[in-house]
Design a protein around this motif. Structure first.
Motif, PDB file in Angstrom:
ATOM      1  N   ALA A   1      39.125  36.342  34.800  1.00 60.43           N
ATOM      2  CA  ALA A   1      37.605  36.950  34.760  1.00 60.43           C
ATOM      3  C   ALA A   1      37.906  38.429  34.049  1.00 60.43           C
ATOM      4  O   ALA A   1      37.024  38.750  33.389  1.00 60.43           O
ATOM      5  CB  ALA A   1      37.588  37.438  36.265  1.00 60.43           C
ATOM      6  N   ALA A   2      39.027  38.972  34.075  1.00 61.11           N
ATOM      7  CA  ALA A   2      39.240  40.219  33.340  1.00 61.11           C
ATOM      8  C   ALA A   2      39.720  40.037  32.068  1.00 61.11           C
ATOM      9  O   ALA A   2      39.035  40.720  31.058  1.00 61.11           O
ATOM     10  CB  ALA A   2      40.239  41.049  34.125  1.00 61.11           C
ATOM     11  N   SER A   3      40.656  39.115  31.448  1.00 58.36           N
ATOM     12  CA  SER A   3      41.068  39.027  30.130  1.00 58.36           C
ATOM     13  C   SER A   3      40.221  37.922  29.502  1.00 58.36           C
ATOM     14  O   SER A   3      40.590  38.033  27.924  1.00 58.36           O
ATOM     15  CB  SER A   3      42.612  38.801  30.106  1.00 58.36           C
ATOM     16  N   GLY A   4      39.831  36.749  29.946  1.00 51.32           N
ATOM     17  CA  GLY A   4      39.378  35.784  29.460  1.00 51.32           C
ATOM     18  C   GLY A   4      40.507  34.615  28.825  1.00 51.32           C
ATOM     19  O   GLY A   4      40.112  33.892  28.084  1.00 51.32           O
ATOM     20  N   ALA A   5      41.662  34.797  29.466  1.00 48.51           N
ATOM     21  CA  ALA A   5      42.602  33.801  29.020  1.00 48.51           C
ATOM     22  C   ALA A   5      42.355  32.611  29.643  1.00 48.51           C
ATOM     23  O   ALA A   5      41.974  32.612  30.901  1.00 48.51           O
ATOM     24  CB  ALA A   5      43.899  34.568  29.506  1.00 48.51           C
ATOM     25  N   PRO A   6      42.752  31.543  29.053  1.00 46.37           N
ATOM     26  CA  PRO A   6      42.853  30.307  29.726  1.00 46.37           C
ATOM     27  C   PRO A   6      44.104  30.012  30.576  1.00 46.37           C
ATOM     28  O   PRO A   6      45.169  29.643  30.254  1.00 46.37           O
ATOM     29  CB  PRO A   6      42.876  29.335  28.494  1.00 46.37           C
ATOM     30  N   ALA A   7      43.928  30.411  32.054  1.00 50.37           N
ATOM     31  CA  ALA A   7      44.951  30.803  32.696  1.00 50.37           C
ATOM     32  C   ALA A   7      45.579  29.444  33.548  1.00 50.37           C
ATOM     33  O   ALA A   7      44.692  28.448  33.573  1.00 50.37           O
ATOM     34  CB  ALA A   7      44.803  31.773  33.685  1.00 50.37           C
TER      35      ALA A   7
ATOM     36  N   ASP B   1      45.327  45.840  29.398  1.00 46.94           N
ATOM     37  CA  ASP B   1      45.191  45.917  28.067  1.00 46.94           C
ATOM     38  C   ASP B   1      44.494  44.868  27.481  1.00 46.94           C
ATOM     39  O   ASP B   1      43.410  45.457  26.399  1.00 46.94           O
ATOM     40  CB  ASP B   1      46.731  45.861  27.273  1.00 46.94           C
ATOM     41  N   LEU B   2      44.622  43.503  27.903  1.00 49.13           N
ATOM     42  CA  LEU B   2      43.702  42.479  27.491  1.00 49.13           C
ATOM     43  C   LEU B   2      42.258  42.869  27.657  1.00 49.13           C
ATOM     44  O   LEU B   2      41.184  42.818  27.096  1.00 49.13           O
ATOM     45  CB  LEU B   2      44.098  41.329  27.827  1.00 49.13           C
TER      46      LEU B   2
ATOM     47  N   TRP C   1      45.233  36.507  39.650  1.00 48.13           N
ATOM     48  CA  TRP C   1      44.200  35.421  39.635  1.00 48.13           C
ATOM     49  C   TRP C   1      42.690  35.798  39.607  1.00 48.13           C
ATOM     50  O   TRP C   1      42.112  34.971  40.289  1.00 48.13           O
ATOM     51  CB  TRP C   1      44.564  34.862  41.194  1.00 48.13           C
ATOM     52  N   ALA C   2      42.386  37.042  39.317  1.00 51.95           N
ATOM     53  CA  ALA C   2      40.966  37.189  39.123  1.00 51.95           C
ATOM     54  C   ALA C   2      40.178  36.206  38.446  1.00 51.95           C
ATOM     55  O   ALA C   2      40.572  35.790  37.778  1.00 51.95           O
ATOM     56  CB  ALA C   2      41.012  38.700  38.378  1.00 51.95           C
ATOM     57  N   GLY C   3      39.185  35.732  39.383  1.00 48.88           N
ATOM     58  CA  GLY C   3      38.117  34.647  38.702  1.00 48.88           C
ATOM     59  C   GLY C   3      38.634  33.572  39.468  1.00 48.88           C
ATOM     60  O   GLY C   3      38.013  32.462  39.227  1.00 48.88           O
ATOM     61  N   TYR C   4      39.743  33.262  40.298  1.00 45.72           N
ATOM     62  CA  TYR C   4      39.974  32.256  40.553  1.00 45.72           C
ATOM     63  C   TYR C   4      40.276  31.958  42.358  1.00 45.72           C
ATOM     64  O   TYR C   4      40.260  33.196  42.888  1.00 45.72           O
ATOM     65  CB  TYR C   4      41.565  31.785  40.252  1.00 45.72           C
ATOM     66  N   ALA C   5      39.900  30.901  42.825  1.00 44.10           N
ATOM     67  CA  ALA C   5      39.795  30.685  44.477  1.00 44.10           C
ATOM     68  C   ALA C   5      40.979  31.417  44.997  1.00 44.10           C
ATOM     69  O   ALA C   5      40.858  31.995  46.215  1.00 44.10           O
ATOM     70  CB  ALA C   5      39.519  29.540  44.781  1.00 44.10           C
TER      71      ALA C   5
END
Lengths: 150, 463
Positions: B293-299, B392-393, B118-122
């Protein structure tokens, strides 16, 4: 002599009162209904209300009441079973000690199994005979919902 | 002498008989009174001591007419663990910002992989085991997530008793009030609500029948039924009583998202209730909860899709409702009421499971825990795969790979992650639909590993 007759009167009153209260209790609790075949009698104590409601909607409602499946079909064993069940049920209901959901005793289950066969013997004879091993077939294991669900 | 002795003996006999008769009379009278009491019990299922209207949200008032249900409802304050769920009371020092002296255990501390996912999310800041219904409003008001991101008023839909507040805000129109509260900041919406879930959220005050009070759920069901070819479905008119015993719970125990700037609460069931059908819908409308935050994926973050997962299981298929296991019937005197002490069936095996399953409690409990053990094992494999893909991403992103090059692997992260979260966020550790949960986690492992291959192929392709 005087004391004796006074005791006699007291005794008479007490025995009479006991008989009176007992008789009234019997009538009030609809004791007589337990000697009949009327399924309504089984809902006198509200614990059996669900079973009664389930039976009202069951496939067997038009052909069999509570006693047809839960008591033996010969008169003496029938009333012996009614007496035994009656005692168990009153004790459980009065003391409030019974499992929830309520459970059938192994002996009563056996009676019910016999009751299935009483009416359906011709159909199930072929299924019931000629089987290997000791395992006895149980009708209500698969046909649980026939009489009443819960 | 002999005569006198005889009279004394007959006197004792009479006295003894009198005592016996008195005891008997007392016993029979006791029985009579007992029978009388039992008859009285059966007469009145409840007494109306106060008038309840559609404006009364305070459960204490409802509780005057329904003291048994209210008493049970009040017990959702308990904090009891099961093997995989339930909450433990963790003491904390109250502060001005957060006056709670007890909270539930932190899931982030239990499993740090969640922080990476959940990096970058509350949710990476504060995520604890859910406590009982009694704490739903308090725990949400004070979670640190409130400090990480501005939360919308839409959250109230499930964390507070909103039926009366919605109607007040909408001037009598439930949906209008719902729309108004959605758009408020959380702190403002909080001033409009007072109670956690209350009687009025599930019951019609006139008839006590179950009813749906959440406009978002009505719309979600309409969308779902439309996808099955049923037009203009009105859940309050068409649902059966047994369906309602699940639907009232499903107003909140579901996946959802906040649509657009107006933060409209939407239940994403337009294509169906299965995880890939919900993902399809999210892909189609282009929804993402945040950018990793780490991979840039639209999570995406799944919420608590109990209703959706349960719908794929054998209990749903057999017509067993949420309330059958979580609010099983309980006998109190002549009354049979549903247990409003809503909790894990594992804490109440005899009432919850045994009416249908004639096996010993221990056997039933171990069956459930075996399913949960397996699900938990698969979940761990899947989370390892996902964390590996995220790493990896992240490395590929840092090495300067373009968004275009990474987009396929990022989509795989999104898909694997949503699947894992779908099972992880769902409160049963797979039990609500064991094979479906296993299928979802198996696919998640496959997708995450394929994502890693895609990143590796990229590294091999160009210098």
């Amino acid at each position: 002599m005087r004391a004796g007759s006074a005791f006699g009167i007291v005794l008479g009153i007490l025995v009479g009162a006991t008989a009176g209260i007992g008789g009234y209790t019997f009538l009030y609790a609809k004791g007589g209904s337990y000697l009949t075949n009327d399924p309504e009698a089984c809902t006198n104590c509200h614990v059996m209300r669900e079973q009664f409601d389930g039976w009202m909607k069951s496939s067997h409602r038009n052909v069999a009441g509570c006693n047809d499946c839960h008591t033996p079909h010969a008169p003496v064993p029938k009333y012996a079973t009614k007496a035994e069940n009656g005692f168990r049920h009153s004790l459980a209901f009065t003391s409030g000690r019974f499992p929830e959901p309520i459970e059938i005793t192994p002996h009563a289950r056996e009676i019910t199994e016999q009751a299935c066969r009483h009416c359906h013997e011709e159909i199930v004879e072929a299924i019931d005979t000629g089987r290997h091993g000791d395992e006895k077939l149980s009708c209500i294991r698969c046909h649980r919902s026939v009489g009443h669900l819960r | 002498m002999a005569k006198g002795g005889g009279s004394a003996r007959s006197g004792r006999l009479v006295l003894g008989a009198a005592i016996l008769a008195a005891i008997l009379a007392a016993g029979v009278t006791g029985l009579l009174v007992n029978i009388f009491e039992h008859k009285q019990e059966a007469k009145n299922p409840f007494f109306r001591v106060v008038e309840i209207t559609d404006e009364i949200e305070d459960p204490i008032v409802w509780g005057k007419n329904f003291p048994q249900q209210y008493d049970l409802y009040s017990r959702t304050v308990d904090q009891v663990r099961t093997r995989y769920g339930g909450s433990e009371g963790v003491p904390r020092t109250p502060t001005d910002a957060d006056p709670r002296s007890v909270v539930a255990q932190s899931k982030l501390e239990e499993d740090p992989r969640l922080k990476a996912i959940w990096a970058g999310y509350a949710f990476a800041r504060d995520f604890r085991e859910e406590r009982g219904h009694a704490f739903m409003l308090e725990d949400q008001s004070f979670t640190e997530r409130q400090l990480a991101v501005k939360q919308p008023g839409s959250c109230m839909n499930c964390h507070a008793s909103v039926y009366v507040p919605y109607k007040k805000l909408g001037g009598g129109d439930l949906t209008a009030g719902f729309e108004k509260m959605n758009q408020m900041p959380y702190s403002e919406a909080r001033t409009h609500v007072e109670h956690p879930i209350a009687c009025i959220d599930c019951h019609d005050p006139e008839t006590m029948q179950l009813r749906i009070t959440r406009p978002g759920f009505m719309e979600g069901m309409q969308a779902l039924k439309a996808s099955q070819g049923v037009a203009d479905y009105d859940v309050n008119k068409s649902a059966t009583r047994q369906e309602m015993r699940s639907f009232v719970c499903a107003q909140c125990h579901v996946e959802y998202y906040f649509k657009g700037a107006e933060k409209r609460l939407v239940y994403p069931w337009h294509k169906g209730l299965k995880v890939e059908e919900i993902l399809d819908y999210y892909d189609e409308v282009g929804h993402k909860d945040w950018v990793h935050a780490a991979s840039g994926a639209p999570a995406l973050k799944a919420q608590h899709p109990e209703f959706e997962l349960w719908s794929q299981g054998i209990h749903a298929r057999s017509g067993v409702a949420c309330a059958d296991c979580h609010m099983p019937y309980r006998r109190i005197g002549a009354m049979k009421i549903s247990d409003h002490h809503v909790r894990s069936p594992l804490l109440n095996v005899s009432a919850a499971c045994q009416p249908c399953h004639k096996w010993p409690e221990e056997e039933l409990k171990s069956r459930v825990e075996e399913i949960q053990d397996r699900t938990y094992g698969l979940r761990n494999h899947a989370m390892d795969a996902l964390v590996a893909l995220i790493e990896d991403l992240g490395k590929a992103k840092e090495s300067g790979r373009s968004d275009e090059e990474l987009s396929a692997a990022r989509q795989m992260q999104r898909e694997a992650q949503f699947r894992i979260d779908f099972v992880e966020a769902e409160n049963s550790t797979g039990f609500h639909a064991p094979q479906e949960a296993a299928r979802i986690l198996g696919e998640a492992i496959d997708i995450a590993r394929k994502g890693q291959l895609a990143v590796r192929d990229l590294a091999l392709k160009t210098p």
